[in-house]
Design a protein around this motif. Structure first.
Motif, PDB file in Angstrom:
ATOM      1  N   LEU A   1      15.959 -35.870  31.131  1.00 38.79           N
ATOM      2  CA  LEU A   1      16.937 -34.812  30.529  1.00 38.79           C
ATOM      3  C   LEU A   1      18.476 -35.178  30.975  1.00 38.79           C
ATOM      4  N   PRO A   2      19.552 -34.942  30.288  1.00 42.98           N
ATOM      5  CA  PRO A   2      20.751 -35.041  30.804  1.00 42.98           C
ATOM      6  C   PRO A   2      21.064 -34.121  32.071  1.00 42.98           C
ATOM      7  N   LYS A   3      22.130 -34.678  32.757  1.00 47.11           N
ATOM      8  CA  LYS A   3      22.392 -33.835  33.988  1.00 47.11           C
ATOM      9  C   LYS A   3      21.554 -33.511  35.057  1.00 47.11           C
ATOM     10  N   LYS A   4      20.271 -33.417  34.867  1.00 49.71           N
ATOM     11  CA  LYS A   4      19.334 -33.096  35.856  1.00 49.71           C
ATOM     12  C   LYS A   4      17.896 -33.573  35.280  1.00 49.71           C
ATOM     13  N   ASN A   5      17.381 -34.593  35.827  1.00 48.10           N
ATOM     14  CA  ASN A   5      16.135 -34.506  35.409  1.00 48.10           C
ATOM     15  C   ASN A   5      14.821 -33.717  35.761  1.00 48.10           C
ATOM     16  N   GLY A   6      13.621 -33.678  34.793  1.00 45.38           N
ATOM     17  CA  GLY A   6      12.572 -32.657  35.100  1.00 45.38           C
ATOM     18  C   GLY A   6      12.131 -32.859  36.242  1.00 45.38           C
ATOM     19  N   PHE A   7      11.919 -33.888  37.197  1.00 48.17           N
ATOM     20  CA  PHE A   7      11.125 -34.015  38.126  1.00 48.17           C
ATOM     21  C   PHE A   7      12.032 -33.095  39.359  1.00 48.17           C
ATOM     22  N   GLU A   8      13.299 -33.345  39.198  1.00 50.14           N
ATOM     23  CA  GLU A   8      14.432 -32.607  40.387  1.00 50.14           C
ATOM     24  C   GLU A   8      14.452 -31.121  40.042  1.00 50.14           C
ATOM     25  N   ILE A   9      14.336 -30.703  38.637  1.00 51.37           N
ATOM     26  CA  ILE A   9      14.305 -29.353  38.284  1.00 51.37           C
ATOM     27  C   ILE A   9      12.896 -28.885  38.805  1.00 51.37           C
ATOM     28  N   LEU A  10      11.666 -29.474  38.756  1.00 51.43           N
ATOM     29  CA  LEU A  10      10.394 -29.050  39.130  1.00 51.43           C
ATOM     30  C   LEU A  10      10.469 -28.812  40.542  1.00 51.43           C
ATOM     31  N   LYS A  11      10.984 -29.702  41.325  1.00 54.23           N
ATOM     32  CA  LYS A  11      10.883 -29.743  42.907  1.00 54.23           C
ATOM     33  C   LYS A  11      11.917 -28.416  43.132  1.00 54.23           C
ATOM     34  N   TYR A  12      13.024 -28.329  42.590  1.00 52.28           N
ATOM     35  CA  TYR A  12      13.914 -27.426  42.854  1.00 52.28           C
ATOM     36  C   TYR A  12      13.422 -25.912  42.761  1.00 52.28           C
ATOM     37  N   LEU A  13      12.770 -25.722  41.596  1.00 46.57           N
ATOM     38  CA  LEU A  13      11.958 -24.516  41.150  1.00 46.57           C
ATOM     39  C   LEU A  13      11.122 -23.926  41.836  1.00 46.57           C
ATOM     40  N   LYS A  14       9.946 -25.137  42.472  1.00 44.64           N
ATOM     41  CA  LYS A  14       9.208 -24.877  43.255  1.00 44.64           C
ATOM     42  C   LYS A  14       9.734 -24.570  44.747  1.00 44.64           C
ATOM     43  N   GLN A  15      10.722 -25.053  45.156  1.00 43.93           N
ATOM     44  CA  GLN A  15      11.302 -24.966  46.333  1.00 43.93           C
ATOM     45  C   GLN A  15      11.798 -23.662  46.285  1.00 43.93           C
ATOM     46  N   GLU A  16      12.487 -23.075  45.299  1.00 43.91           N
ATOM     47  CA  GLU A  16      12.968 -21.704  45.013  1.00 43.91           C
ATOM     48  C   GLU A  16      11.822 -20.506  45.063  1.00 43.91           C
ATOM     49  N   LYS A  17      10.507 -21.207  45.019  1.00 45.21           N
ATOM     50  CA  LYS A  17       9.375 -20.179  44.785  1.00 45.21           C
ATOM     51  C   LYS A  17       9.195 -19.388  43.426  1.00 45.21           C
ATOM     52  N   ILE A  18       9.698 -20.544  42.220  1.00 45.68           N
ATOM     53  CA  ILE A  18       9.562 -19.770  40.936  1.00 45.68           C
ATOM     54  C   ILE A  18       8.043 -20.106  40.866  1.00 45.68           C
ATOM     55  N   LYS A  19       7.412 -19.039  40.427  1.00 41.14           N
ATOM     56  CA  LYS A  19       6.062 -19.219  40.196  1.00 41.14           C
ATOM     57  C   LYS A  19       5.534 -19.491  38.807  1.00 41.14           C
TER      58      LYS A  19
ATOM     59  N   PRO B   1       4.530 -21.308  35.320  1.00 44.17           N
ATOM     60  CA  PRO B   1       3.729 -22.389  35.143  1.00 44.17           C
ATOM     61  C   PRO B   1       4.540 -23.518  34.302  1.00 44.17           C
ATOM     62  N   ILE B   2       4.313 -24.674  34.586  1.00 43.69           N
ATOM     63  CA  ILE B   2       5.218 -25.711  33.941  1.00 43.69           C
ATOM     64  C   ILE B   2       4.385 -26.824  33.420  1.00 43.69           C
TER      65      ILE B   2
ATOM     66  N   GLY C   1       4.586 -35.706  38.888  1.00 48.85           N
ATOM     67  CA  GLY C   1       4.704 -34.293  38.260  1.00 48.85           C
ATOM     68  C   GLY C   1       3.660 -33.379  39.163  1.00 48.85           C
ATOM     69  N   LEU C   2       2.626 -33.715  38.973  1.00 50.88           N
ATOM     70  CA  LEU C   2       1.350 -32.871  39.339  1.00 50.88           C
ATOM     71  C   LEU C   2       1.525 -32.890  41.038  1.00 50.88           C
ATOM     72  N   GLU C   3       1.994 -33.650  41.653  1.00 50.77           N
ATOM     73  CA  GLU C   3       2.155 -33.679  42.933  1.00 50.77           C
ATOM     74  C   GLU C   3       3.280 -32.456  43.474  1.00 50.77           C
ATOM     75  N   HIS C   4       4.281 -32.525  42.542  1.00 49.46           N
ATOM     76  CA  HIS C   4       5.490 -31.459  42.704  1.00 49.46           C
ATOM     77  C   HIS C   4       5.190 -30.017  42.200  1.00 49.46           C
ATOM     78  N   GLY C   5       3.950 -30.057  41.754  1.00 50.29           N
ATOM     79  CA  GLY C   5       3.535 -28.487  41.117  1.00 50.29           C
ATOM     80  C   GLY C   5       3.380 -28.304  39.795  1.00 50.29           C
ATOM     81  N   ALA C   6       3.564 -29.387  39.025  1.00 45.81           N
ATOM     82  CA  ALA C   6       3.256 -28.923  37.610  1.00 45.81           C
ATOM     83  C   ALA C   6       1.951 -28.811  37.318  1.00 45.81           C
ATOM     84  N   ASP C   7       1.908 -27.816  36.185  1.00 49.90           N
ATOM     85  CA  ASP C   7       0.383 -27.244  35.894  1.00 49.90           C
ATOM     86  C   ASP C   7      -0.142 -28.120  35.083  1.00 49.90           C
TER      87      ASP C   7
END
Ligand code: CA
Length: 232
Positions: free
Chosen positions: A54-72, A74-75, A90-96
């Motif tokens: 994705l432009p500006k911020k990639n999906g893995f970075e977003i995934l990591k950040y959302l999990k860090q912010e405790k957003i539940k 599912p992704i 992806g799965l390691e960082h909490g993707a469903d």
């Protein structure tokens, strides 16, 4: 059910949106990572379809950040690459779940439904908790350490939504839509009235949990130190 799509290929994003809408989902599309991440942090969704590149911020970075912010929420990750490392990352960082492009809409819908079913099952509990309160969904009772109080139908539904989204701001729009439905004539005033009722009940049971109004946006549960602030 609300689904957030983060995908920068417009034709794919549109096709996904069209398919999901035909299955009665509400859909929001964001075409760059920063906007998508903001949306995921401020609005509540039932599922996120997240492209990796994705432009500006990639999906893995977003995934990591959302999990860090405790957003539940599912992704499901979407990616053009089929490399095993991407899947593991992806799965390691909490993707469903994970789906490799190109995929058929049928395959995608099967994954979406499977993830929603699985995550709803996990959350399908009789009690929801936050701070010193616990909400007994079966008996519509709100409990603090030592007291409990009966909630009305709407109070229960609002409290349930607040607890299910306890780590983010629940917008007035999503509350209206989830509780009164799309075509209802209910207005923001209704929500305010019920929030006032719930605050009174929180005070009555001497809970340290409050409902914070985020001006112009919505509500969020907060843990309050010291005296109860639900007297408004
Ligand atoms: Ca992409």
């Amino acid at each position: 059910m609300n689904i957030l799509i983060m995908e920068d290929e417009y034709s794919l994003a549109d096709a996904l949106a069209e398919k999901l809408k035909s299955e009665k989902f509400n859909v929001c599309i964001k075409t760059n990572g920063e906007d998508g991440e903001d949306e995921a942090l401020t609005e509540s969704y039932d599922l996120i379809l997240l492209d990796v590149m994705l432009p500006k911020k990639n999906g893995f970075e977003i995934l990591k950040y959302l999990k860090q912010e405790k957003i539940k929420t599912p992704i499901i990750m979407l990616t053009a690459k089929s490399e095993i490392e991407d899947k593991l990352n992806g799965l390691e960082h909490g993707a469903d779940d994970y789906i490799t492009k190109p995929f058929s809409m049928r395959e995608l819908m099967a994954r979406v439904k499977a993830v929603l079913k699985r995550t709803n099952n996990i959350e399908n509990t009789d009690y929801l908790e936050f701070g010193d309160i616990s909400l007994d969904l079966k008996n519509a009772k709100l409990k603090s350490c030592e007291n409990e109080i009966q909630l009305s139908g709407k109070e229960l539904e609002i409290m349930e939504q607040l607890l299910l989204n306890k780590n983010q701001i629940l917008s007035r729009e999503s509350l209206l839509e989830r509780i009164w439905g799309y075509d209802s004539d209910a207005e923001y005033n209704n929500i305010e009235v019920y929030i006032t009722f719930i605050r009174r009940k929180l005070k009555l049971i001497e809970s340290k949990v409050g409902i914070k109004a985020v001006r112009g946006i919505g509500y969020k549960l907060e843990k309050m130190e010291g005296k109860n602030k639900n007297d408004k």
